[in-house]
Design a protein around this motif. Structure first.
Motif, PDB file in Angstrom:
ATOM      1  N   CYS A   2       0.833  -1.199   0.000  1.00 10.75           N
ATOM      2  CA  CYS A   2       0.000   0.000   0.000  1.00 10.75           C
ATOM      3  C   CYS A   2       0.871   1.254   0.000  1.00 10.75           C
ATOM      4  O   CYS A   2       2.013   1.239   0.453  1.00 10.75           O
ATOM      5  CB  CYS A   2      -0.914   0.013   1.222  1.00 10.75           C
ATOM      6  SG  CYS A   2      -2.190  -1.256   1.182  1.00 10.75           S
ATOM      7  N   CYS A   3       0.290   2.332  -0.525  1.00 12.68           N
ATOM      8  CA  CYS A   3       0.986   3.618  -0.554  1.00 12.68           C
ATOM      9  C   CYS A   3       0.773   4.314   0.782  1.00 12.68           C
ATOM     10  O   CYS A   3      -0.271   4.934   1.008  1.00 12.68           O
ATOM     11  CB  CYS A   3       0.451   4.464  -1.697  1.00 12.68           C
ATOM     12  SG  CYS A   3       1.142   6.118  -1.784  1.00 12.68           S
ATOM     13  N   ASP A   4       1.728   4.214   1.678  1.00 10.54           N
ATOM     14  CA  ASP A   4       1.618   4.825   3.002  1.00 10.54           C
ATOM     15  C   ASP A   4       2.362   6.149   3.017  1.00 10.54           C
ATOM     16  O   ASP A   4       3.602   6.195   2.976  1.00 10.54           O
ATOM     17  CB  ASP A   4       2.198   3.898   4.072  1.00 10.54           C
ATOM     18  CG  ASP A   4       1.243   2.779   4.417  1.00 10.54           C
ATOM     19  OD1 ASP A   4       0.132   2.781   3.870  1.00 10.54           O
ATOM     20  OD2 ASP A   4       1.608   1.916   5.230  1.00 10.54           O
ATOM     21  N   LYS A   5       1.598   7.237   3.070  1.00  8.73           N
ATOM     22  CA  LYS A   5       2.209   8.565   3.137  1.00  8.73           C
ATOM     23  C   LYS A   5       2.735   8.802   4.542  1.00  8.73           C
ATOM     24  O   LYS A   5       2.256   8.255   5.520  1.00  8.73           O
ATOM     25  CB  LYS A   5       1.160   9.628   2.812  1.00  8.73           C
ATOM     26  CG  LYS A   5       0.451   9.450   1.499  1.00  8.73           C
ATOM     27  CD  LYS A   5      -0.558  10.578   1.251  1.00  8.73           C
ATOM     28  CE  LYS A   5      -1.727  10.519   2.209  1.00  8.73           C
ATOM     29  NZ  LYS A   5      -2.724  11.592   1.947  1.00  8.73           N
ATOM     30  N   THR A   7       5.621   8.154   6.092  1.00  8.49           N
ATOM     31  CA  THR A   7       6.301   7.080   6.812  1.00  8.49           C
ATOM     32  C   THR A   7       7.750   7.455   7.094  1.00  8.49           C
ATOM     33  O   THR A   7       8.376   8.229   6.363  1.00  8.49           O
ATOM     34  CB  THR A   7       6.286   5.771   6.000  1.00  8.49           C
ATOM     35  OG1 THR A   7       6.883   6.005   4.722  1.00  8.49           O
ATOM     36  CG2 THR A   7       4.863   5.291   5.788  1.00  8.49           C
ATOM     37  N   ASP A 308      -4.252  15.348   0.782  1.00 10.84           N
ATOM     38  CA  ASP A 308      -3.389  15.388   1.964  1.00 10.84           C
ATOM     39  C   ASP A 308      -3.875  16.325   3.061  1.00 10.84           C
ATOM     40  O   ASP A 308      -3.497  16.150   4.226  1.00 10.84           O
ATOM     41  CB  ASP A 308      -1.971  15.824   1.563  1.00 10.84           C
ATOM     42  CG  ASP A 308      -1.432  15.037   0.391  1.00 10.84           C
ATOM     43  OD1 ASP A 308      -1.380  13.803   0.497  1.00 10.84           O
ATOM     44  OD2 ASP A 308      -1.092  15.667  -0.630  1.00 10.84           O
ATOM     45  N   TRP A 380      -5.508  10.393   6.069  1.00 15.12           N
ATOM     46  CA  TRP A 380      -4.280   9.760   6.521  1.00 15.12           C
ATOM     47  C   TRP A 380      -4.550   8.429   7.219  1.00 15.12           C
ATOM     48  O   TRP A 380      -5.461   8.328   8.039  1.00 15.12           O
ATOM     49  CB  TRP A 380      -3.537  10.701   7.488  1.00 15.12           C
ATOM     50  CG  TRP A 380      -3.065  11.934   6.778  1.00 15.12           C
ATOM     51  CD1 TRP A 380      -3.745  13.101   6.614  1.00 15.12           C
ATOM     52  CD2 TRP A 380      -1.835  12.085   6.073  1.00 15.12           C
ATOM     53  NE1 TRP A 380      -3.015  13.983   5.866  1.00 15.12           N
ATOM     54  CE2 TRP A 380      -1.831  13.382   5.516  1.00 15.12           C
ATOM     55  CE3 TRP A 380      -0.741  11.242   5.857  1.00 15.12           C
ATOM     56  CZ2 TRP A 380      -0.770  13.867   4.758  1.00 15.12           C
ATOM     57  CZ3 TRP A 380       0.319  11.733   5.116  1.00 15.12           C
ATOM     58  CH2 TRP A 380       0.298  13.029   4.567  1.00 15.12           C
ATOM     59  N   ARG A 381      -3.729   7.443   6.912  1.00 13.72           N
ATOM     60  CA  ARG A 381      -3.775   6.162   7.629  1.00 13.72           C
ATOM     61  C   ARG A 381      -2.992   6.239   8.923  1.00 13.72           C
ATOM     62  O   ARG A 381      -3.191   5.432   9.829  1.00 13.72           O
ATOM     63  CB  ARG A 381      -3.195   5.044   6.738  1.00 13.72           C
ATOM     64  CG  ARG A 381      -4.018   4.767   5.492  1.00 13.72           C
ATOM     65  CD  ARG A 381      -3.406   3.673   4.653  1.00 13.72           C
ATOM     66  NE  ARG A 381      -3.377   2.408   5.390  1.00 13.72           N
ATOM     67  CZ  ARG A 381      -2.830   1.284   4.921  1.00 13.72           C
ATOM     68  NH1 ARG A 381      -2.257   1.283   3.753  1.00 13.72           N
ATOM     69  NH2 ARG A 381      -2.858   0.192   5.638  1.00 13.72           N
ATOM     70  N   ARG A 382      -2.088   7.190   9.002  1.00 16.48           N
ATOM     71  CA  ARG A 382      -1.327   7.399  10.235  1.00 16.48           C
ATOM     72  C   ARG A 382      -0.922   8.863  10.332  1.00 16.48           C
ATOM     73  O   ARG A 382      -0.770   9.552   9.322  1.00 16.48           O
ATOM     74  CB  ARG A 382      -0.076   6.525  10.282  1.00 16.48           C
ATOM     75  CG  ARG A 382       0.937   6.801   9.179  1.00 16.48           C
ATOM     76  CD  ARG A 382       2.246   6.072   9.440  1.00 16.48           C
ATOM     77  NE  ARG A 382       2.019   4.666   9.672  1.00 16.48           N
ATOM     78  CZ  ARG A 382       1.867   3.750   8.715  1.00 16.48           C
ATOM     79  NH1 ARG A 382       1.895   4.151   7.451  1.00 16.48           N
ATOM     80  NH2 ARG A 382       1.703   2.493   9.016  1.00 16.48           N
ATOM     81  N   ASN A 395       3.728   6.786  16.045  1.00 17.76           N
ATOM     82  CA  ASN A 395       2.855   6.715  14.882  1.00 17.76           C
ATOM     83  C   ASN A 395       1.446   6.458  15.378  1.00 17.76           C
ATOM     84  O   ASN A 395       1.204   5.484  16.105  1.00 17.76           O
ATOM     85  CB  ASN A 395       3.291   5.585  13.955  1.00 17.76           C
ATOM     86  CG  ASN A 395       4.375   6.019  12.999  1.00 17.76           C
ATOM     87  OD1 ASN A 395       4.089   6.419  11.882  1.00 17.76           O
ATOM     88  ND2 ASN A 395       5.625   5.939  13.433  1.00 17.76           N
ATOM     89  N   ALA A 397      -2.288   5.517  14.348  1.00 16.12           N
ATOM     90  CA  ALA A 397      -3.113   4.979  13.268  1.00 16.12           C
ATOM     91  C   ALA A 397      -4.526   5.527  13.337  1.00 16.12           C
ATOM     92  O   ALA A 397      -5.075   5.740  14.427  1.00 16.12           O
ATOM     93  CB  ALA A 397      -3.133   3.452  13.342  1.00 16.12           C
TER      94      ALA A 397
END
Length: 400
Positions: A2-5, A7, A308, A380-382, A395, A397
Motif C-alpha cells: 500500500c501507498c503509506d504517506k 512514513t 493530503d 491519513w492512515r497514520r 505513529n 493509526a
C-alpha cells in the motif's frame, strides 16, 4: 504494498527522515488541549464525551479517556465498532441509527458489553429499532434529539417531542434516557442569544420529561456542544440541580488539535465572552510538505494537495518555512511565512503566492495549518506525533 504517506524512511527526524507530505501532531499543544477541555467541562459540572469522528484515532481516544472523558461520541455504527474494538466501552452515537445492517453492528456491540446510546427523532425509526432489538432480545438506550427550524435532524417543537415519547413507550426494547441536541446549525441574527436559548430549551425539556416519569434513568442525560459554542452550552448545563440529578455531557471534538483559523476565531470569541478564563486551546495539527517547483516569479508549487489536507472552509494556511536548501545553515530556524497566501489547491499540488525576493528553494519544507481539522484526519492512515525538536515520538493509526 500500500501507498503509506508520511512514513519514516530514514529515521525519526521529521524534516530529513520522513517521506513528506506528512500529517503531524505536536506533542505539547496536544497534551495541553486534552487537559484544558477536561478541566473546563469539570468546572461546569459536565462530563466530556469528545466527538471521535474528528480524528478516528484510537490513540487519541485513549488519551482523552485517560484525561477523564466520560465516553467517546461517534457518528456512525462502523465508527462505534472501531472505537469499541480499541477499548472504548461507552459510546454515544449522536445520530439516528438507521438500517438493519447498522442495527446489527450495534446489537453485536451491546452483546459484547458496550454501554451504547443513540438518538431518535421520528416514530418510524423508533418502530424499526423496537422491532429489531426486540428480536435480538436486547435493550437499546435512546435520547430524543431536539432540533432547530431549518437545521439538521431533531424534533422541532414540543408536540413532536410528545408524539415521540408516546412512540418510544410502545417499544419495550427501547429505553428513553435523555435529551440530545446540536447547536452548530444555529446561524443568523444574534447567534449567541439563540444558542443560549437553545441550551435552556434542552434543559427545560429534559426536566419536563423527568417530571413526567417517562425517562428510564436515575440520572438522565442532557447533551450538546460542538467545538464553536461549547462555553454557552456549558453555561446552560452549569446548575446545581443538573449536577446532582442529571448527566450533562459536552461533545466537542476538534478541540483536541484545534486549528489555525475557524476554531482559532471561535476560541477568541470564547475568551471575549469569558475574559477571566485561563489560557486557551492551541493548534496541534500541521501538514509538512516539500517545495516542489518554482516555475515563475512569485509562485511556489508545493507537493501537497486535496488528498493530503483539508481545504474547506479555507485553503491551507502557510505557517513556517524550514529552509533546508535555501539556507541550510539555518535549517533548524524556521521562518514565519504566515503572510504568504495559498491561491489554489489541486489533488497533489498547492499554489503559493510568495514575495518576489523570497529566500526559498526546491527541497525546502513548509508547515501548513488548517481551518477545521476534520477533513485532514480522514486523508491519513497514520499521523506522526512529534516533540518540540520535530522528532517522531509515535505513529498514530486512524480508523476511517
Amino acid at each position: 504494498m500500500c501507498c503509506d504517506k508520511g512514513t519514516e524512511e530514514a529515521g525519526p527526524e521529521l524534516l530529513a527522515g520522513v517521506s513528506l507530505p506528512a500529517a503531524v501532531l505536536h506533542e505539547a499543544p496536544l497534551a495541553h488541549n486534552l487537559t484544558w477541555m477536561q478541566r473546563f467541562a469539570e468546572a461546569h459540572g459536565a462530563r466530556l464525551a469528545p466527538h471521535g469522528k474528528t480524528t478516528m484515532t484510537p490513540a487519541l481516544f485513549r488519551r482523552q479517556l485517560e484525561a477523564g472523558a466520560w465516553g467517546i461520541t461517534l457518528a456512525t455504527a462502523p465508527q462505534c465498532r472501531a472505537a469499541f474494538v480499541h477499548g472504548v466501552t461507552r459510546l454515544l452515537m449522536a445520530n439516528q441509527l438507521v438500517g438493519e445492517a447498522n442495527m446489527a453492528i450495534v446489537a453485536d456491540l451491546l452483546e459484547a458489553g458496550a454501554d451504547f446510546y443513540c438518538v431518535v427523532d421520528g416514530a418510524e425509526n423508533v418502530r424499526q429499532l423496537g422491532r429489531f432489538f426486540a428480536a435480538r432480545r436486547l435493550e437499546l438506550q435512546v435520547l430524543i434529539e431536539l432540533g432547530v427550524p431549518g437545521g439538521r435532524c431533531g424534533c422541532r417543537d414540543a408536540a413532536q417531542v410528545e408524539a415521540l415519547v408516546a412512540a418510544i413507550a410502545e417499544e419495550p426494547a427501547l429505553r428513553l434516557v435523555g435529551i440530545e441536541g446540536y447547536e452548530g446549525m444555529i446561524a443568523g441574527g444574534d447567534e449567541v442569544a439563540a444558542v443560549r436559548a437553545y441550551g435552556e430549551r434542552l434543559v427545560a425539556t429534559v426536566r419536563m420529561l423527568r417530571a413526567s416519569g417517562v425517562l428510564e434513568s436515575e440520572a438522565p442525560i442532557v447533551t450538546a456542544s460542538g467545538s464553536k459554542w461549547f462555553d454557552l452550552i456549558a453555561e446552560a448545563f452549569d446548575e446545581a440541580e443538573l449536577r446532582e440529578h442529571y448527566t450533562p455531557v459536552l461533545r466537542p471534538g476538534c478541540y483536541v488539535v484545534h486549528d489555525h483559523k475557524l476554531y482559532a476565531g471561535a476560541m477568541a470569541d470564547v475568551k471575549a465572552r469569558h475574559p477571566h478564563l485561563q489560557d486557551e486551546l492551541r493548534p496541534a495539527l500541521e501538514v509538512f510538505a516539500h517545495v516542489q517547483s518554482l516555475p515563475e516569479p512569485g509562485l511556489a508549487v508545493i507537493a501537497l494537495g486535496k488528498r493530503d489536507i483539508g481545504h474547506e472552509p479555507d485553503l491551507p494556511l502557510p505557517l513556517r518555512l524550514h529552509p533546508l536548501v535555501s539556507q541550510p545553515a539555518a535549517a533548524t530556524t524556521p521562518v514565519d511565512i504566515s503572510a504568504w497566501r495559498t491561491t489554489h489547491i489541486m489533488d497533489q499540488h498547492v499554489f503559493l503566492a510568495i514575495p518576489q525576493d523570497a529566500e526559498i528553494a526546491v527541497g525546502d519544507v513548509i508547515a501548513f495549518g488548517t481551518s477545521h481539522p476534520c477533513l485532514t484526519f480522514d486523508k491519513w492512515r497514520r499521523l506522526l506525533l512529534v516533540d518540540e525538536d520535530l522528532r517522531v515520538k509515535e505513529n498514530l493509526a486512524t480508523c476511517f
